[in-house]
Motif scaffolding. Structure first.
Motif, PDB file in Angstrom:
ATOM      1  N   TYR A 228       0.843  -1.198   0.000  1.00 59.03           N
ATOM      2  CA  TYR A 228       0.000   0.000   0.000  1.00 59.03           C
ATOM      3  C   TYR A 228       0.879   1.249   0.000  1.00 59.03           C
ATOM      4  O   TYR A 228       1.688   1.457   0.901  1.00 59.03           O
ATOM      5  CB  TYR A 228      -0.913  -0.020   1.217  1.00 59.03           C
ATOM      6  N   ASN A 229       0.714   2.084  -1.022  1.00 56.79           N
ATOM      7  CA  ASN A 229       1.610   3.236  -1.185  1.00 56.79           C
ATOM      8  C   ASN A 229       0.824   4.484  -1.600  1.00 56.79           C
ATOM      9  O   ASN A 229       1.324   5.325  -2.343  1.00 56.79           O
ATOM     10  CB  ASN A 229       2.677   2.904  -2.237  1.00 56.79           C
ATOM     11  N   ASN A 230      -0.401   4.602  -1.094  1.00 53.76           N
ATOM     12  CA  ASN A 230      -1.283   5.713  -1.432  1.00 53.76           C
ATOM     13  C   ASN A 230      -0.886   6.944  -0.611  1.00 53.76           C
ATOM     14  O   ASN A 230      -1.591   7.377   0.300  1.00 53.76           O
ATOM     15  CB  ASN A 230      -2.733   5.309  -1.166  1.00 53.76           C
ATOM     16  N   VAL A 231       0.251   7.514  -0.957  1.00 54.74           N
ATOM     17  CA  VAL A 231       0.887   8.547  -0.139  1.00 54.74           C
ATOM     18  C   VAL A 231       0.057   9.831  -0.096  1.00 54.74           C
ATOM     19  O   VAL A 231      -0.173  10.403   0.980  1.00 54.74           O
ATOM     20  CB  VAL A 231       2.306   8.844  -0.670  1.00 54.74           C
ATOM     21  N   LEU A 232      -0.387  10.311  -1.246  1.00 59.14           N
ATOM     22  CA  LEU A 232      -1.066  11.606  -1.280  1.00 59.14           C
ATOM     23  C   LEU A 232      -2.371  11.579  -0.484  1.00 59.14           C
ATOM     24  O   LEU A 232      -2.625  12.477   0.323  1.00 59.14           O
ATOM     25  CB  LEU A 232      -1.328  12.016  -2.735  1.00 59.14           C
ATOM     26  N   GLN A 233      -3.177  10.555  -0.677  1.00 54.73           N
ATOM     27  CA  GLN A 233      -4.432  10.475   0.076  1.00 54.73           C
ATOM     28  C   GLN A 233      -4.172  10.325   1.565  1.00 54.73           C
ATOM     29  O   GLN A 233      -4.879  10.903   2.399  1.00 54.73           O
ATOM     30  CB  GLN A 233      -5.295   9.308  -0.425  1.00 54.73           C
ATOM     31  N   PHE A 234      -3.142   9.569   1.912  1.00 55.16           N
ATOM     32  CA  PHE A 234      -2.820   9.393   3.331  1.00 55.16           C
ATOM     33  C   PHE A 234      -2.402  10.719   3.959  1.00 55.16           C
ATOM     34  O   PHE A 234      -2.859  11.073   5.058  1.00 55.16           O
ATOM     35  CB  PHE A 234      -1.700   8.361   3.476  1.00 55.16           C
ATOM     36  N   ALA A 235      -1.529  11.471   3.280  1.00 52.34           N
ATOM     37  CA  ALA A 235      -1.100  12.763   3.815  1.00 52.34           C
ATOM     38  C   ALA A 235      -2.285  13.730   3.924  1.00 52.34           C
ATOM     39  O   ALA A 235      -2.416  14.465   4.921  1.00 52.34           O
ATOM     40  CB  ALA A 235      -0.003  13.358   2.933  1.00 52.34           C
ATOM     41  N   GLN A 236      -3.156  13.747   2.920  1.00 52.91           N
ATOM     42  CA  GLN A 236      -4.325  14.623   2.973  1.00 52.91           C
ATOM     43  C   GLN A 236      -5.259  14.231   4.116  1.00 52.91           C
ATOM     44  O   GLN A 236      -5.799  15.094   4.818  1.00 52.91           O
ATOM     45  CB  GLN A 236      -5.074  14.553   1.635  1.00 52.91           C
ATOM     46  N   SER A 255       2.994  -4.082   6.675  1.00 50.72           N
ATOM     47  CA  SER A 255       3.909  -3.655   5.622  1.00 50.72           C
ATOM     48  C   SER A 255       3.230  -2.569   4.809  1.00 50.72           C
ATOM     49  O   SER A 255       2.007  -2.405   4.860  1.00 50.72           O
ATOM     50  CB  SER A 255       4.293  -4.837   4.709  1.00 50.72           C
ATOM     51  N   CYS A 256       4.027  -1.820   4.076  1.00 58.16           N
ATOM     52  CA  CYS A 256       3.491  -0.785   3.184  1.00 58.16           C
ATOM     53  C   CYS A 256       4.563  -0.454   2.147  1.00 58.16           C
ATOM     54  O   CYS A 256       5.689  -0.957   2.205  1.00 58.16           O
ATOM     55  CB  CYS A 256       3.065   0.461   3.962  1.00 58.16           C
ATOM     56  N   GLY A 257       4.201   0.424   1.202  1.00 58.84           N
ATOM     57  CA  GLY A 257       5.141   0.824   0.171  1.00 58.84           C
ATOM     58  C   GLY A 257       6.245   1.723   0.704  1.00 58.84           C
ATOM     59  O   GLY A 257       6.130   2.305   1.786  1.00 58.84           O
ATOM     60  N   PRO A 258       7.333   1.877  -0.039  1.00 60.88           N
ATOM     61  CA  PRO A 258       8.499   2.634   0.450  1.00 60.88           C
ATOM     62  C   PRO A 258       8.218   4.110   0.674  1.00 60.88           C
ATOM     63  O   PRO A 258       8.724   4.701   1.645  1.00 60.88           O
ATOM     64  CB  PRO A 258       9.544   2.417  -0.646  1.00 60.88           C
ATOM     65  N   ASP A 259       7.436   4.739  -0.195  1.00 63.21           N
ATOM     66  CA  ASP A 259       7.154   6.165  -0.024  1.00 63.21           C
ATOM     67  C   ASP A 259       6.248   6.412   1.182  1.00 63.21           C
ATOM     68  O   ASP A 259       6.456   7.356   1.954  1.00 63.21           O
ATOM     69  CB  ASP A 259       6.495   6.730  -1.288  1.00 63.21           C
ATOM     70  N   LEU A 260       5.261   5.552   1.357  1.00 64.00           N
ATOM     71  CA  LEU A 260       4.379   5.697   2.514  1.00 64.00           C
ATOM     72  C   LEU A 260       5.145   5.434   3.807  1.00 64.00           C
ATOM     73  O   LEU A 260       4.933   6.110   4.815  1.00 64.00           O
ATOM     74  CB  LEU A 260       3.190   4.751   2.396  1.00 64.00           C
ATOM     75  N   ASP A 261       6.053   4.482   3.760  1.00 69.66           N
ATOM     76  CA  ASP A 261       6.860   4.209   4.947  1.00 69.66           C
ATOM     77  C   ASP A 261       7.689   5.432   5.333  1.00 69.66           C
ATOM     78  O   ASP A 261       7.816   5.771   6.526  1.00 69.66           O
ATOM     79  CB  ASP A 261       7.774   3.011   4.683  1.00 69.66           C
ATOM     80  N   ARG A 262       8.248   6.114   4.352  1.00 65.90           N
ATOM     81  CA  ARG A 262       9.026   7.325   4.630  1.00 65.90           C
ATOM     82  C   ARG A 262       8.149   8.410   5.252  1.00 65.90           C
ATOM     83  O   ARG A 262       8.546   9.087   6.204  1.00 65.90           O
ATOM     84  CB  ARG A 262       9.663   7.833   3.336  1.00 65.90           C
ATOM     85  N   LEU A 263       6.930   8.555   4.738  1.00 64.57           N
ATOM     86  CA  LEU A 263       6.010   9.551   5.295  1.00 64.57           C
ATOM     87  C   LEU A 263       5.604   9.179   6.720  1.00 64.57           C
ATOM     88  O   LEU A 263       5.548  10.044   7.609  1.00 64.57           O
ATOM     89  CB  LEU A 263       4.777   9.657   4.398  1.00 64.57           C
ATOM     90  N   ARG A 477       8.790  17.372   4.368  1.00 61.74           N
ATOM     91  CA  ARG A 477       9.511  16.786   5.498  1.00 61.74           C
ATOM     92  C   ARG A 477       9.934  15.352   5.185  1.00 61.74           C
ATOM     93  O   ARG A 477      10.997  14.900   5.633  1.00 61.74           O
ATOM     94  CB  ARG A 477       8.629  16.780   6.761  1.00 61.74           C
ATOM     95  N   ALA A 478       9.092  14.653   4.419  1.00 62.33           N
ATOM     96  CA  ALA A 478       9.428  13.264   4.052  1.00 62.33           C
ATOM     97  C   ALA A 478      10.274  13.205   2.793  1.00 62.33           C
ATOM     98  O   ALA A 478      10.565  12.105   2.290  1.00 62.33           O
ATOM     99  CB  ALA A 478       8.148  12.475   3.853  1.00 62.33           C
ATOM    100  N   ARG A 479      10.662  14.367   2.255  1.00 60.00           N
ATOM    101  CA  ARG A 479      11.464  14.475   1.031  1.00 60.00           C
ATOM    102  C   ARG A 479      10.765  13.836  -0.161  1.00 60.00           C
ATOM    103  O   ARG A 479      11.395  13.249  -1.042  1.00 60.00           O
ATOM    104  CB  ARG A 479      12.843  13.835   1.240  1.00 60.00           C
ATOM    105  N   LEU A 480       9.433  13.963  -0.168  1.00 59.62           N
ATOM    106  CA  LEU A 480       8.646  13.511  -1.296  1.00 59.62           C
ATOM    107  C   LEU A 480       8.280  14.673  -2.221  1.00 59.62           C
ATOM    108  O   LEU A 480       7.713  14.471  -3.282  1.00 59.62           O
ATOM    109  CB  LEU A 480       7.372  12.817  -0.811  1.00 59.62           C
TER     110      LEU A 480
END
Length: 483
Positions: A228-236, A255-263, A477-480
């Motif tokens: 799961y790597n739905n970064v934008l919706q999670f941040a919103q 577990s989750c995707g790498p970008d979501l893990d960073r966030l 902050r998460a460098r995304l």
């Protein structure tokens, strides 16, 4: 050898053996050497010294041979093993702990004296066909305490899976300041060396409830798994919850995707998100579905029922309210600007209520608002759904079961399921959809509906001025996003 012979010579010197004036008829008692009444030839000191020399050489050789050839197990007999009285020796720091000699898994232990005569609730996942009697053993301020029988309570929701969320209720022995608890299959046999001990949380303090409550609102996200790597919706979603007054978000992460893990790591470092590791796949075959007959597996939806209950008890002494919903859902007030104002009014209108049921409303992500005003260029490279672009809402099908999510007062909840509370000490109230409802951006539930049959709902846009810069800041902050 030199010192030994010298000492013998010293002894003989003391009794004047080496004295050349020794009388011929004198005798010495050498019983300590195994020789008695040696006499008659003591007038020959050189001969005597020679015999003594060879005699002691023979004795020493015999002692050395006996020492080398005798097995160590016979030479050193250890004292009988006794179980130590101090505890705990092995504190479980894992979120899932196998229970010795069973097929069951333990999760956590909490002080809970709401059930008469019982003090501690141990939350776990038990194999339904292998449940046997259990006994509670306590560590009382560092000393091993007595055992009490455990009361096993299977939750009523299991959706047909072999494993079910289970509570074991324990009574603390008299005069025991209990700090840790464990379970045994047989009373009186405590193997402290490999016994897993759970710390008892939510222990009583001398402060008032208001002093103890650290948060007003906690959101419980039951499970993250797969890639799961739905970064934008999670941040919103998280930034929207922060604007609504949420203080803390608890996430159980398999577990989750790498970008979501960073966030997630950045939110965790600042203290807004509490990450609970949830390695359920290391112990069981977790299902990705909710019904055993359809999806198989050992346990419902990666143990969702267990994590929801665990989060309620984790928050019981820390948070006034707990929101139980999924990661892509926002419980949104429509007549108030934040959750505090909403709950103050609802609590005043329904003072004995502990569970507030909120209707789930689907915003299909296949339909976009036409202007494109929120199709922001800085978010083009961020994976995930932009919820500001989806403003069309389905009407629920009132002819079939319509699920809810919940806002609860955790101290009034005993058992919860996904869409309802199974045991509560208060009343339940269904909140009208014009007061509060869930914004759930996902694939459509009623796929046959056309765009003209959907309702336009721009509630999220009321927060755009604060929401967009907050999301940008979190992504940077998460460098995304570039700084």
């Amino acid at each position: 050898m030199y010192q030994f012979i010298t000492s013998i010579r010293g002894f003989t010197r003391d009794v004047n053996i080496e004295d050349s004036t020794l009388n011929k008829g004198s005798g010495l008692d050498f019983k300590w050497l195994g020789i008695s009444h040696v006499c008659g030839w003591m007038d020959k000191p050189k001969r005597v010294r020679g015999k003594f020399f060879f005699l002691f050489i023979a004795i020493l050789i015999f002692i050395l041979c006996f020492t080398v050839r005798t097995p160590r197990t016979y030479r050193i007999i250890p004292p009988p093993h006794r179980a130590p009285k101090t505890c705990p020796l092995q504190i479980s720091e894992r979120s899932i702990t196998p229970l010795n000699n069973t097929k069951h898994l333990l999760v956590s232990a909490y002080m809970d004296q709401r059930v008469n005569g019982l003090d501690v609730r141990i939350i776990g996942m038990f194999k339904r066909d292998s449940i046997q009697k259990l006994h509670c053993v306590f560590c009382c301020a560092g000393q091993l305490g007595g055992t009490t029988p455990g009361t096993i309570l299977e939750h009523t929701d299991n959706f047909g899976f072999p494993y079910v969320t289970t509570d074991v209720m324990c009574q603390i022995p008299p005069n025991c300041n209990a700090t840790h608890v464990s379970l045994m299959t047989q009373p009186g046999k405590v193997w402290l060396v490999d016994q897993p001990w759970l710390p008892i949380r939510n222990k009583k303090t001398n402060g008032t409830e208001k002093d103890k409550l650290q948060f007003n609102f906690t959101v419980c996200i039951s499970n993250l798994f797969g890639n799961y790597n739905n970064v934008l919706q999670f941040a919103q979603t998280l930034e929207m919850y922060r604007l609504l007054g949420v203080d803390r978000v608890v996430i159980y992460n398999t577990s989750c995707g790498p970008d979501l893990d960073r966030l997630l790591q950045t939110y965790s470092r600042e203290g807004f998100v509490e990450m609970v590791p949830w390695p359920i796949d290391q112990h069981l075959n977790p299902s990705r579905g909710w019904l055993f007959s359809l999806s198989g597996g050992d346990v419902h939806y990666f143990g969702q029922l267990t994590t929801l209950n665990e989060c309620v008890y984790r928050s019981m002494d820390r948070s006034r309210y707990v929101l139980l919903n999924d990661i892509d859902e926002i419980i949104m007030p429509y007549k108030h600007n934040n959750l505090t104002s909403l709950m103050d009014v609802l609590q005043q209108q329904h003072p004995n209520t502990g569970v507030y049921l909120i209707e789930n409303h689907i915003f299909p992500k296949k339909h976009f608002e036409p202007s494109g005003r929120f199709h922001l260029p800085q978010w083009n490279g961020v994976p995930g759904v932009n919820i500001l672009e989806h403003i069309y809402r389905e009407d629920p099908n009132r002819q079939s079961y319509h699920p809810h999510k919940m806002i609860v007062q955790p101290r009034l909840v005993e058992w919860t399921s996904v869409h309802e509370v199974l045991k509560t000490y208060g009343q339940q109230f269904k909140v009208p959809m014009d007061v509060c409802r869930i914004i759930h951006v996902r694939h459509p539930l009623r796929g046959s509906l056309t765009l003209e049959q959907l309702n336009e709902d721009q509630r999220l846009w009321d927060f755009e001025e604060k929401l967009i810069p907050s999301v940008d800041k979190a992504l940077r902050r998460a460098r995304l996003l570039p700084s």
